[in-house]
Design an enzyme around this catalytic site. Structure first.
Site, short mmCIF file in Angstrom:
data_model
loop_
_atom_site.label_atom_id
_atom_site.label_comp_id
_atom_site.label_asym_id
_atom_site.label_seq_id
_atom_site.Cartn_x
_atom_site.Cartn_y
_atom_site.Cartn_z
CD GLU A 42 -81.14 -63.47 47.97
OE1 GLU A 42 -81.34 -64.69 47.85
OE2 GLU A 42 -81.93 -62.70 48.55
CD GLN B 102 -85.59 -64.35 45.91
OE1 GLN B 102 -85.48 -63.57 46.84
NE2 GLN B 102 -84.58 -65.09 45.52
#
Lengths: 393, 376
Positions: free
Chosen positions: A248, A130
């Site tokens: 997340e 990411q």
């Protein structure tokens, strides 16, 4: 299919297909299967387990079948997890693709992108990282400067990311880039995908206080990214970024509380023993431990409640910030307690006895919990602004 | 069932509306300032009967509405929000539970419809010293002919001053500290030898110190010497209820504080714009959310398997004490000087929170009990 039938079928299938080596409680990081082009399976059992689960779609049980998932309902997925837990079955695959990119693609990706990327995530063929934070864009993520210039059929990406988890091991990256430098900071960001082996991509692991390097610095020097790798709308990447961050945060908060490998009460009894009444023979430690245990129970009950409320259509939204904040702060507390309870044993850094200082390294790792994915202070700010509607600071 | 279904959302909303109308905080002030002889309004109690609350844990055959513990907690939470004074916890929650779980058919027929109809107030007399410690019950019940004679003193008997009858925990065998040997008795509040001293507490609510001198007890509740489990059933229902009330007290003081943060201006802006206060408020919001989940989990367990509810009830009461304390302390601090005045309601929430924290076991009691339930 009635749920009880599903349970029996799942139980039988797991009994027949989960190899013996995958039925031992995971020791955490060293036992996780991350997958990817360069993945070296730690055992034949790990390989077989991934293949069998992937063939059934159960590495991502709730994704639609056409994209490599199991097409299970939430209830069925819960049953599958319960049945896996009952035989101590390890998770066949963990990855940022499963946790983050997959859900984002299901939500924002076009059909071609879903067909291209999702099955490879489900089978553990491509490992993702990411690209969010930058040296100058941490808590103020939207001020990111890595730019992607429009060159007709492709973008050219230049800039630097930091804290890129496992960038040195990842095959592809999902990355936030600035596509309109003139627009207000939230309005000029796009969400793009590219191959980490592309020309101009370099990574450099960062040595942390735990002695490990799960994070990297990642540099982009004139990296060519095809236009079809843009997810969602040009300059609207912040919408996806926010969606992913919410996701997340909920999973960091929930994930931590479910790591039940170490038991504070059991460790405390090892260190202090019991008094004549059967209580821990140290009232101060006992209180500290039990407070943490109750708070852990409260967190689990809250995760369950939010899930049920979300299912009943009662919005949860910004409340994921509470799970992230409470979960990470509690985890830090728990590890401080483990360290003091463990005494001098817990301080060993290089010994087989301590499994090379596993506890001490985990303790140090927890300090990042309340920084990564949005600091505790950012979480409190989100609650203050979006839930309590307090005025701009 | 962890998310509230429509019926329960309706119950909560109707409770909120009813209490805002019939028993707002100003009603507690009226009771206090007029030195009301009962410390609560009997009219209000009768209206609660019309709402189905007096029989909230009583089966329909005995005139109850049987909404269960989740429903009971929703009502308690709303009562916490308006600081409503009533014998709800003592009578409709604890006495009703003791009678429903442990009463003979005759006792049930006599008392449960009376509670449902708001015709009987029953107090539970457990504590003896300063602190809640049911297994340390020392008060003696000695056999005398075909009855027992009760001698001793009970403290912090909530609603004891207005009770028609009292359920008493007394020792028929064993020593203080033994769980075995405790028996429950139902005694008329006007029985010879019972002397009741009304105690007005810091929250302007009432409890009683009760002396028992050679009181004749013929009406045993449950099996002699084995009353501890039944007592725990009743106490656990009460602990869940008072935890829910603390959730309401914390929630309401928090909402009022957040409103104040938006309205009060210093240095040219609302004080709620200062990050120092924002973060404390956000932290408190998170704590209240965690408490809510535990209260709900405790009540779901009480509905499903009440005999296994002890540990989750203690987790809830522990957290309720901690969050209840934090919420009102933060409220008074953030209200500044105004929070110290009698004119602003916040102080009333602080006072009620203090009493509710102490009632049926404080944070230390429940942390210890939770630890014991985990064999720790």
């Amino acid at each position: 299919m009635p749920l009880e039938t599903f349970r029996l079928e799942a139980r039988e299938w797991l009994a027949q297909n989960c190899p013996p080596g995958m039925r031992k409680p995971s020791r955490g990081e060293p036992d996780i299967c991350w997958g990817g082009r360069n993945w070296q399976f730690q055992s034949e059992d790990q390989k077989i387990w991934l293949e069998r689960m992937a063939a059934r779609g159960w590495t991502v049980p709730m994704w639609p079948k056409e994209y490599g998932g199991g097409g299970l309902s939430r209830e069925e997925e819960k049953i599958l997890r319960e049945e896996m837990r009952a035989i101590n079955a390890r998770s066949p695959l963990e990855s940022f693709g499963i946790w983050m990119l997959g859900p984002a693609l299901l939500h924002f990706g076009n059909e071609t992108q879903k067909k291209e990327y999702l099955p490879k995530i489900a089978r553990g063929e491509i490992r993702w990282c990411q690209g969010y934070s930058e040296p100058g864009a941490g808590s103020d993520l939207a001020s990111l400067q890595t730019k992607a210039e429009d060159k007709g059929d492709h973008f050219v990406v230049n800039g630097q990311k930091i804290w890129t988890s496992y960038a040195d091991k990842a095959d592809w990256i999902f990355c936030l880039v600035r596509t309109d430098p003139a627009a207000p900071k939230h309005k000029g960001i796009s969400f793009v995908l590219f191959d980490m082996t592309a020309k101009g991509v370099t990574t450099k692991p960062i040595l942390l206080i735990s002695g490990k390097s799960p994070f990297c610095e990642t540099f982009f020097d004139n990296v060519k990214v095809p236009k079809e790798n843009l997810v969602g709308t040009l300059n609207d990447g912040w919408t996806i970024a926010k969606y992913l961050l919410t996701h997340e945060r909920a999973s960091i908060g929930s994930g931590l509380s479910l790591v039940g490998m170490r038991s504070l009460p059991a460790e405390a009894i090892k260190s202090f023993g019991r008094d004549a009444s059967g209580r821990l023979d140290n009232p101060f430690v006992r209180e500290e431990v039990i407070r943490a245990e109750i708070d852990g129970r409260a967190l689990l009950a809250t995760i369950e409640r939010y899930k049920a409320e979300a299912k009943a259509g009662q919005g949860v939204g910004a409340k994921s910030a509470i799970l992230k904040y409470a979960g990470t702060e509690l985890n830090k507390r728990r590890y401080e307690a483990f360290m003091t309870i463990g005494g001098s044993d817990a301080l060993e850094w290089e010994s087989a006895r301590s499994d090379e200082g596993t506890l001490a390294r985990e303790w140090l790792r927890t300090k990042a919990n309340s920084i990564e994915g949005g600091t505790s202070e950012i979480m409190l700010g989100i609650v203050a602004k979006r839930i309590l509607d307090l005025p701009e600071a | 069932m962890i998310a509230l279904d429509e019926d329960r959302i309706m119950l909560r909303d109707s409770a909120r509306e009813f209490l805002a109308d019939k028993s707002p905080v100003s009603e507690l002030r009226r009771l206090r300032d007029t030195k009301d002889k009962d410390g609560f309004s009997r009219d209000l109690w009768r209206s609660m009967k019309d709402m189905g609350w007096t029989g909230i844990l009583i089966d329909e055959a005995n005139g109850g509405s049987d909404f269960g513990h989740v429903g009971m907690a929703l009502v308690c939470e709303e009562m916490g929000r308006t600081l409503a004074a009533s014998p709800f916890l003592s009578t409709a929650v604890m006495a009703a539970t003791a009678l429903r779980r442990g009463g003979s058919e005759e006792q049930k027929k006599k008392w449960l419809p009376a509670i449902s109809e708001a015709k009987a107030i029953i107090a539970l007399a457990v504590d003896e010293g300063r602190k809640h410690a049911p297994e340390k019950t020392a008060m003696k019940a000695e056999i005398s002919g075909n009855a027992f004679k009760l001698n001793g003193e009970k403290s912090f008997v909530v609603d004891g001053h207005v009770a028609d009858a009292i359920i008493i925990a007394a020792r028929t065998e064993g020593e203080p500290g033994d769980k075995n040997g405790i028996s429950l008795f139902l005694v008329d509040a006007k029985a010879p030898g019972v002397s009741i001293e009304r105690v007005v507490s810091v929250d302007s609510r009432n409890n009683a110190r009760i002396k028992f001198e050679n009181v004749n007890a013929v009406d045993a509740l449950g099996e002699s010497g084995k009353g501890f489990a039944l007592l725990e059933n009743a106490l656990n229902a009460g602990r869940a209820g008072v935890s829910a009330e603390l959730l309401g007290v914390a929630g309401e003081s928090f909402d009022r504080t957040v409103a104040f943060l938006k309205e009060r201006k210093q240095f040219g802006k609302p004080i709620g714009a200062f990050q120092a206060l924002q973060h404390r408020a956000a932290h408190l919001f998170g704590e209240i959310e965690l408490l809510r989940s535990l209260v709900l989990a405790a009540c779901v367990t009480l509905d499903k398997s009440p005999d296994a509810a002890g540990s989750v009830v203690s987790a809830a009461k522990y957290k309720a004490c901690e969050v209840g304390k934090l919420a009102v302390s933060e409220a008074v601090q953030m209200f500044g000087g105004m929070g110290m005045t009698d004119e602003v309601d916040i102080g009333l929430f602080m006072k009620r929170s203090r009493v509710a924290q102490e009632f049926l076991g404080d944070a230390y009691f429940h942390a210890d009990r939770y630890a014991q339930s985990q064999k720790f």
